[in-house]
Design a protein around this motif. Sequence first.
Motif, PDB file in Angstrom:
ATOM      1  N   LEU A   5       0.737   4.087  -2.839  1.00  0.00           N
ATOM      2  CA  LEU A   5       0.330   5.459  -2.494  1.00  0.00           C
ATOM      3  C   LEU A   5       1.396   6.479  -2.888  1.00  0.00           C
ATOM      4  O   LEU A   5       1.072   7.594  -3.307  1.00  0.00           O
ATOM      5  CB  LEU A   5       0.028   5.549  -0.997  1.00  0.00           C
ATOM      6  CG  LEU A   5      -1.277   4.863  -0.554  1.00  0.00           C
ATOM      7  CD1 LEU A   5      -1.296   4.638   0.944  1.00  0.00           C
ATOM      8  CD2 LEU A   5      -2.498   5.674  -0.993  1.00  0.00           C
ATOM      9  N   PHE A  64      -6.045  10.017   1.816  1.00  0.00           N
ATOM     10  CA  PHE A  64      -4.670   9.879   2.281  1.00  0.00           C
ATOM     11  C   PHE A  64      -4.138  11.249   2.673  1.00  0.00           C
ATOM     12  O   PHE A  64      -3.923  12.111   1.828  1.00  0.00           O
ATOM     13  CB  PHE A  64      -3.811   9.265   1.171  1.00  0.00           C
ATOM     14  CG  PHE A  64      -2.396   8.970   1.594  1.00  0.00           C
ATOM     15  CD1 PHE A  64      -2.134   7.963   2.515  1.00  0.00           C
ATOM     16  CD2 PHE A  64      -1.331   9.697   1.081  1.00  0.00           C
ATOM     17  CE1 PHE A  64      -0.829   7.685   2.917  1.00  0.00           C
ATOM     18  CE2 PHE A  64      -0.023   9.426   1.469  1.00  0.00           C
ATOM     19  CZ  PHE A  64       0.221   8.421   2.389  1.00  0.00           C
ATOM     20  N   THR A  82      -0.528   5.495   6.023  1.00  0.00           N
ATOM     21  CA  THR A  82      -0.752   4.310   5.195  1.00  0.00           C
ATOM     22  C   THR A  82      -1.453   3.227   6.004  1.00  0.00           C
ATOM     23  O   THR A  82      -2.428   2.621   5.544  1.00  0.00           O
ATOM     24  CB  THR A  82       0.594   3.766   4.664  1.00  0.00           C
ATOM     25  OG1 THR A  82       1.221   4.755   3.859  1.00  0.00           O
ATOM     26  CG2 THR A  82       0.380   2.505   3.835  1.00  0.00           C
ATOM     27  N   TRP A 138       0.837  -1.206   0.000  1.00  0.00           N
ATOM     28  CA  TRP A 138       0.000   0.000   0.000  1.00  0.00           C
ATOM     29  C   TRP A 138       0.872   1.256   0.000  1.00  0.00           C
ATOM     30  O   TRP A 138       0.587   2.224  -0.708  1.00  0.00           O
ATOM     31  CB  TRP A 138      -0.912   0.020   1.226  1.00  0.00           C
ATOM     32  CG  TRP A 138      -2.169  -0.794   1.126  1.00  0.00           C
ATOM     33  CD1 TRP A 138      -2.493  -1.907   1.844  1.00  0.00           C
ATOM     34  CD2 TRP A 138      -3.289  -0.548   0.260  1.00  0.00           C
ATOM     35  NE1 TRP A 138      -3.738  -2.368   1.479  1.00  0.00           N
ATOM     36  CE2 TRP A 138      -4.249  -1.552   0.516  1.00  0.00           C
ATOM     37  CE3 TRP A 138      -3.565   0.429  -0.703  1.00  0.00           C
ATOM     38  CZ2 TRP A 138      -5.474  -1.601  -0.154  1.00  0.00           C
ATOM     39  CZ3 TRP A 138      -4.784   0.374  -1.375  1.00  0.00           C
ATOM     40  CH2 TRP A 138      -5.724  -0.627  -1.100  1.00  0.00           C
ATOM     41  N   SER A 139       1.947   1.242   0.793  1.00  0.00           N
ATOM     42  CA  SER A 139       2.777   2.453   0.913  1.00  0.00           C
ATOM     43  C   SER A 139       3.429   2.813  -0.418  1.00  0.00           C
ATOM     44  O   SER A 139       3.464   3.999  -0.799  1.00  0.00           O
ATOM     45  CB  SER A 139       3.845   2.260   1.998  1.00  0.00           C
ATOM     46  OG  SER A 139       4.835   1.332   1.601  1.00  0.00           O
TER      47      SER A 139
END
Length: 505
Positions: free
Chosen positions: A326, A420, A368, A322-323
């Motif tokens: 993103l 985010f 995150t 995910w990090s």
Amino acid sequence: MEPLKDLVIFFFTSPTIVMGAVFLLILYFVSVGSTSGDLRKEPPGPRPLPLLGNLLQLDLSRTYRTLCEFSKTYGSVFTVYFGPQKVVVLAGHKAVKEALVSYAEEFGDREVLPIFKDTNKGHGILFSNGDSWKEMRRFALSTLRDFGMGRRVAEEKILEECGHLIHVFENQKGKPFDTARPLNCATSNVISSIVYGSRFEYNDPRFKNLVSRANESIRVAGSAQIQIYNMFPWLVRWIKNRQLMIKNAAISIRDVKDIIQQLKETLEPQTCRGLVDCFLIRQQKDEESGVKDTHFHEENLAFTVSNLFAAGTDTTAATLRWSLLLMAKYPHFQDQVQEELVRVIGSREVSVEDRKNLPFTDAVIHETQRLASIVPTAIPHKTSQDVTFQGYFIKKNTVVFPLLTSVLHDESEWESPHTFNPSHFLDKEGQFIKRDAFLPFSAGRRVCLGEGLAKMELFLFFTSLLQHFRFTPPPGVSEDELDLTPAVGFTISPLPHELCAVSHE
């Protein structure tokens, strides 16, 4: 929802299942009749159908979303029926934290779902209760601390693995690739080095299969089929995904026992290489002392190792995926992270001590975890005794779902809960701040025992990768086209995707 419709049709057309359904229907009305005289106020909720409960109202692929919607109508403590099974759901920061921390004993037991009874057989840490769970958790915590969870020795193991991971990314030469496999291997190797005392090569066949089976089982455990099986285990034991999970568990336990046997044959009591050695030494001492009914036996060791391996692999790797996704989707945040890394670290190797001087990077990692909400409903709990909570009476042995995603996305706690926004973890001066509603590891008696190790891994892997690479979408794909829709699973990963890791050098 088509698979659900097919199953419902099957229920009402198969003679065997119809007979079972009639029997359960009788039990349902008996149970309703037996509790109708109880005047104590129980949590509200949507009206259930006989036998099916609220099944037809649930999105079984992403149950947490339905439960969040229910909380808007029924409040922070409410009841939902998963088939005939009554479940009390806790939603929002206040209810979840109060239950798990202030009422830790009352809400501290584990509800072991049928699929995990099948695969874990009451052994290990994640899916057990009573003295065995207490003993295994205590042993695992103390041993993980001894082997450096939160100390320099663990930091060295992670940084060593960072080097191997960076090499894999460099070999992609800036071309699009799926980050899932190398990240899963890297996080698996960290827990392997602590548990076994050594890491594996990424192309080791047994290691690759252990990692892929663990990931597959965690994904399948969140499927609609397994949800149906957990509701009606007597009726649908034939479900394909159940057979797959049982098969995967059996093969993995066999492989783990083989590795343990190899370690046992080379065991030197004066030198512990990892958690397995410590367990084997304790086991020998119990045998020599004539201890009866010891929890330090082969099955508990194999399943404890398997639990640590699966949990230590999946959640950390999913968060790292995910990090990076993103960062590719929001390049201006990636710019800020890399500017801070260059300014504070330069070209030297990062260390855990650097975290306090990297507030924006730390905020990005925390954000995150918050937005991704990897374990949206936590692993189910169960009440250990009757309890009155927030004005509602909840009986002993009631299944409880602490809805962690409702805490991490609580609109009363976060300024922009569904976007985010690293500023959630920064003050006006740009310094990192802790938030009470940040509970990705749960809380209380069942808090994730690897929390310290996971935090260290996330920080060191993320900063090391961002030091060496810029992450971008594949050629021809814009940042806006990168999909943040979560995949289906017991834990929440991104959908399969590819990124480019462009070296700074």
